[in-house]
Design an enzyme around this catalytic site. Structure first.
Site, PDB file in Angstrom:
ATOM      1  N   CYS A 122       0.778  -1.169   0.044  1.00 40.56           N
ATOM      2  CA  CYS A 122       0.083  -0.057   0.138  1.00 40.56           C
ATOM      3  C   CYS A 122       0.883   1.152  -0.156  1.00 40.56           C
ATOM      4  O   CYS A 122       2.148   1.104   0.182  1.00 40.56           O
ATOM      5  CB  CYS A 122      -0.965  -0.122   1.469  1.00 40.56           C
ATOM      6  N   GLU A 161       0.983  -0.777  16.536  1.00 38.81           N
ATOM      7  CA  GLU A 161       0.049   0.192  16.091  1.00 38.81           C
ATOM      8  C   GLU A 161      -0.761   0.593  17.319  1.00 38.81           C
ATOM      9  O   GLU A 161      -1.203   1.751  17.774  1.00 38.81           O
ATOM     10  CB  GLU A 161      -0.807  -0.021  14.893  1.00 38.81           C
ATOM     11  N   HIS A 179       3.947   1.473  11.649  1.00 38.86           N
ATOM     12  CA  HIS A 179       2.957   1.444  12.780  1.00 38.86           C
ATOM     13  C   HIS A 179       2.698   2.474  13.726  1.00 38.86           C
ATOM     14  O   HIS A 179       1.683   2.575  14.427  1.00 38.86           O
ATOM     15  CB  HIS A 179       3.243   0.057  13.375  1.00 38.86           C
ATOM     16  N   ASN A 204      -3.005  -7.049   8.917  1.00 40.52           N
ATOM     17  CA  ASN A 204      -3.896  -7.028   8.031  1.00 40.52           C
ATOM     18  C   ASN A 204      -3.793  -8.156   6.887  1.00 40.52           C
ATOM     19  O   ASN A 204      -4.786  -8.750   6.413  1.00 40.52           O
ATOM     20  CB  ASN A 204      -3.712  -5.547   6.906  1.00 40.52           C
TER      21      ASN A 204
END
Length: 329
Positions: free
Chosen positions: A14, A137, A84, A244
């Protein structure tokens, strides 16, 4: 024999991962050109073993989990914060050690940090939906306002982290001043269910207008949902500590009878392929695409006429390059 492969699109890196990796590569080379020591990164820059290994091997990057490992730090020492994010306590320690900081935190994670500070300043108690209190995170976001934050388990969480509060029973100091925030990499469906539970328990629950789940998380899960019902086997290419990536595996497992996680082509068990004609493949937002292509090449060796079907659209999003910020004198 495998006849068709449905290749998810989008998949893999991403914008936040691209930004973070490029920042490490560029600054590691710049330090070497100046004759300085290896670049240090706090925590794995992204959650993928192959990416970390390549950076260690090819760019001489040094990864640490504690800034105390940077013994003898001086004003020219540089540390990169991973995609993160980190807590304010880590930022303060970096300043105290005189480190130059390159903040490669994904902007979408930074947005959640900003929301945590804003709602804490307004006197709200924060219910932070996460999949583990040990995920970097979650640690970073919690650190923004630990005195008024409770980390709540997402519905369907399979990690059974005992430090996560149950959304069905969690209590807050003032039910009229409570806000929900979310780790960016969770299951879209599970987050919606969790928020609905919290909304029923706390009718005045504040839900930020901008969704905390990142676009890449949603897009990759949507594509897996589209493909999984059509295939005999689904493969998710991801390291097992990628949040994810593991959420993609959960989505695929719910819609396909056979779904497995692999780091690379060598992890595929031949028994998985028995009676399989169609395979779906996707990868986590931190997975290099050459690992996916290696699987395609292996399948093509078994069937030169292999049909690879790749539909959908790539994301066209870029994040600004993070600049080094020297410690204040």
């Amino acid at each position: 024999m495998i006849e068709k492969v449905y290749l998810a699109k989008p998949r893999g890196f991403c914008a936040g991962v691209v930004m973070a990796i490029q920042a490490v590569e560029k600054n590691a080379r710049a330090l070497r050109e100046k004759g300085q020591e290896a670049l240090t990164v706090f925590h794995a820059i992204v959650h993928n073993d192959e990416v970390v290994s390549r950076l260690e091997r090819e760019e001489s990057v040094h990864f640490v989990e504690d800034l105390a490992e940077m013994n003898g730090a001086s004003s020219h020492d540089t540390v990169v914060f991973s995609a993160h994010g980190v807590s304010p306590q880590v930022r303060e320690e970096a300043r105290g050690r005189g480190l130059t900081v390159i903040d490669a935190t994904c902007p979408l994670v930074t947005k959640v940090h900003t929301e945590a500070r804003r709602y804490a300043d307004r006197g709200h108690h924060i219910l932070l939906i996460g999949d583990s209190t040990r995920h970097q995170e979650v640690i970073g976001t919690y650190g923004e306002a630990p005195e008024c934050t409770t980390v709540v388990s997402v519905v369907g969480n399979r990690k059974h982290d005992p430090e996560l509060a149950d959304p069905f029973t969690v209590e807050v100091p003032d039910p009229e001043k409570v806000v929900v925030l979310t780790q960016t990499t969770l299951s879209v469906d599970d987050v919606e269910k969790t928020i609905e539970i919290l909304r029923r328990r706390f009718p005045l629950l504040v839900i930020p207008r901008a969704d905390d789940l990142c676009y890449a998380t949603k897009n990759r899960q949507d594509e897996v949902k589209r493909i999984a019902p059509r295939v005999d086997l689904f493969l998710i290419v991801t390291s097992d500590y990628s949040s994810n990536g593991m959420r993609l595996l959960e989505v695929a497992s719910s819609l396909c009878k056979k779904a497995h996680r692999v780091d690379r082509v060598g992890d595929i068990d031949p028994l998985w392929l028995e009676g399989v004609r169609t395979v779906g493949i996707s990868s986590a937002a931190s997975t290099p695409d050459d690992l996916v292509q290696g699987i395609i090449e292996e399948f093509r060796r078994g069937n030169p006429r292999l049909e690879v079907i790749e539909e959908g659209e790539w994301e066209n999003i870029k994040f600004r390059e993070p600049k080094p910020v020297p410690a204040r004198p």
